[in-house]
Design an enzyme around this catalytic site. Structure first.
Site, PDB file in Angstrom:
ATOM      1  N   ASP A   7      11.862  43.507  26.817  1.00  0.00           N
ATOM      2  CA  ASP A   7      11.468  42.634  25.707  1.00  0.00           C
ATOM      3  C   ASP A   7      10.941  43.494  24.570  1.00  0.00           C
ATOM      4  O   ASP A   7      10.441  44.614  24.797  1.00  0.00           O
ATOM      5  CB  ASP A   7      10.400  41.631  26.147  1.00  0.00           C
ATOM      6  CG  ASP A   7      10.098  40.604  25.052  1.00  0.00           C
ATOM      7  OD1 ASP A   7      11.046  39.957  24.565  1.00  0.00           O
ATOM      8  OD2 ASP A   7       8.928  40.476  24.668  1.00  0.00           O
ATOM      9  N   GLU A   9       8.803  43.239  20.552  1.00  0.00           N
ATOM     10  CA  GLU A   9       8.134  42.484  19.486  1.00  0.00           C
ATOM     11  C   GLU A   9       8.478  43.180  18.172  1.00  0.00           C
ATOM     12  O   GLU A   9       8.633  44.412  18.134  1.00  0.00           O
ATOM     13  CB  GLU A   9       6.621  42.449  19.694  1.00  0.00           C
ATOM     14  CG  GLU A   9       6.191  41.716  20.959  1.00  0.00           C
ATOM     15  CD  GLU A   9       6.595  40.262  21.005  1.00  0.00           C
ATOM     16  OE1 GLU A   9       6.735  39.647  19.927  1.00  0.00           O
ATOM     17  OE2 GLU A   9       6.794  39.742  22.108  1.00  0.00           O
ATOM     18  N   HIS A  56       2.425  38.073  17.682  1.00  0.00           N
ATOM     19  CA  HIS A  56       2.130  39.111  18.686  1.00  0.00           C
ATOM     20  C   HIS A  56       0.714  39.672  18.606  1.00  0.00           C
ATOM     21  O   HIS A  56       0.280  40.394  19.508  1.00  0.00           O
ATOM     22  CB  HIS A  56       3.143  40.256  18.591  1.00  0.00           C
ATOM     23  CG  HIS A  56       3.381  40.761  17.193  1.00  0.00           C
ATOM     24  ND1 HIS A  56       2.396  41.295  16.394  1.00  0.00           N
ATOM     25  CD2 HIS A  56       4.534  40.801  16.469  1.00  0.00           C
ATOM     26  CE1 HIS A  56       2.917  41.660  15.242  1.00  0.00           C
ATOM     27  NE2 HIS A  56       4.211  41.358  15.247  1.00  0.00           N
ATOM     28  N   HIS A 151       2.469  36.520  22.240  1.00  0.00           N
ATOM     29  CA  HIS A 151       3.629  37.230  22.757  1.00  0.00           C
ATOM     30  C   HIS A 151       3.266  38.700  22.933  1.00  0.00           C
ATOM     31  O   HIS A 151       2.622  39.306  22.085  1.00  0.00           O
ATOM     32  CB  HIS A 151       4.809  37.117  21.779  1.00  0.00           C
ATOM     33  CG  HIS A 151       5.422  35.764  21.733  1.00  0.00           C
ATOM     34  ND1 HIS A 151       6.776  35.554  21.671  1.00  0.00           N
ATOM     35  CD2 HIS A 151       4.855  34.530  21.744  1.00  0.00           C
ATOM     36  CE1 HIS A 151       7.032  34.257  21.635  1.00  0.00           C
ATOM     37  NE2 HIS A 151       5.876  33.610  21.668  1.00  0.00           N
ATOM     38  N   ASP A 156       5.699  39.711  28.601  1.00  0.00           N
ATOM     39  CA  ASP A 156       6.864  38.832  28.621  1.00  0.00           C
ATOM     40  C   ASP A 156       7.958  39.379  29.532  1.00  0.00           C
ATOM     41  O   ASP A 156       8.672  38.611  30.191  1.00  0.00           O
ATOM     42  CB  ASP A 156       7.397  38.640  27.198  1.00  0.00           C
ATOM     43  CG  ASP A 156       6.493  37.744  26.360  1.00  0.00           C
ATOM     44  OD1 ASP A 156       5.467  37.287  26.891  1.00  0.00           O
ATOM     45  OD2 ASP A 156       6.802  37.515  25.174  1.00  0.00           O
TER      46      ASP A 156
END
Length: 233
Positions: A7, A9, A56, A151, A156
């Site tokens: 994942d 950001e 985030h 997030h 995640d």
């Protein structure tokens, strides 16, 4: 089989307009089991994070002292190389990673990894018309995400690893079957002495009569596949 759940950001939604990666999180799985190995890094995007901070929680001040992508690219490539990637909404993350790699003249993701599994696409195929967000899938599979206030790439990725294993649970038993060693006897070996004979159960008269009664009901509504038609003449 080695898989990496990944994942990222970012500072925004589109790398084409100058958005950059601010965090990468990866979780390693081998043969559908998490190994405990992770790759996690915060990055200085060389631009303001803007409104993405509310997603985030990473501020310009926090990221200012973090490494540039160029200083972690080699380590990232080594971690993901030759593994199947598992990503939620894969086109988004792969697009950003390819952009960062190409800026440095480094190989694209398709050159590093043999395949990418998009869990959003997988979820939509499994549950048409249902929500396919990570939070929705956590709820569907009773995976606690109470600690997911904002997030975070590594958090995640860890949640997605659990979701993916739950979504593909049947593959685990299938792999177990393939991993069992075959017990082959010699060319003239007889039947195994420890194998018990199968017990054959025959239907009783009452059960046969009940079965015929059901067929009579079905035949009364039209042609019955389980009963041949009565010949005429």
């Amino acid at each position: 089989m080695r898989q990496i759940v990944l994942d990222t950001e970012t500072t925004g939604l589109d790398w084409r307009t100058g958005d950059r990666i601010v965090e990468i999180g990866c979780v390693e799985m081998i043969d559908r089991r998490q190994t405990g190995r992770t790759f996690h890094v915060y990055l200085n995007p060389e631009r303001d994070v803007g409104d993405s901070e509310r997603i985030h929680g990473l501020s310009d001040e926090f990221l200012a002292g973090k490494p540039l992508y160029t200083s972690v690219a080699s380590e990232f490539e080594i971690f993901v190389a030759d593994a199947e990637l598992i990503i939620h909404n894969a086109s988004f993350d792969v697009g950003f990673l390819n952009m960062e790699q190409e800026r440095l003249g480094r190989p694209r993701i398709a050159e590093l990894c043999p395949a990418v599994v998009d869990t959003v696409k997988l979820a939509k195929e499994m549950f048409p018309g249902k929500k396919a967000s990570l939070d929705a899938l956590c709820e569907r599979y009773a995976i606690s995400n109470a600690h997911r206030v904002l997030h975070g790439a590594l958090l995640d990725a860890q949640l997605l690893a659990e979701v993916y294993l739950a979504m593909t649970r049947g593959q685990e038993s299938l792999m177990d079957v393939f991993e069992q060693p075959l017990e082959l006897g010699g060319a003239h070996s007889g039947p195994r002495s420890d194998r018990k004979p199968l017990r054959v159960l025959h239907a009783s008269e009452a059960e046969l009569a009940a079965h015929e009664a059901v067929l009579d009901q079905m035949a009364g509504k039209g042609p019955c596949l389980w009963r041949p038609p009565v010949s005429q003449g």
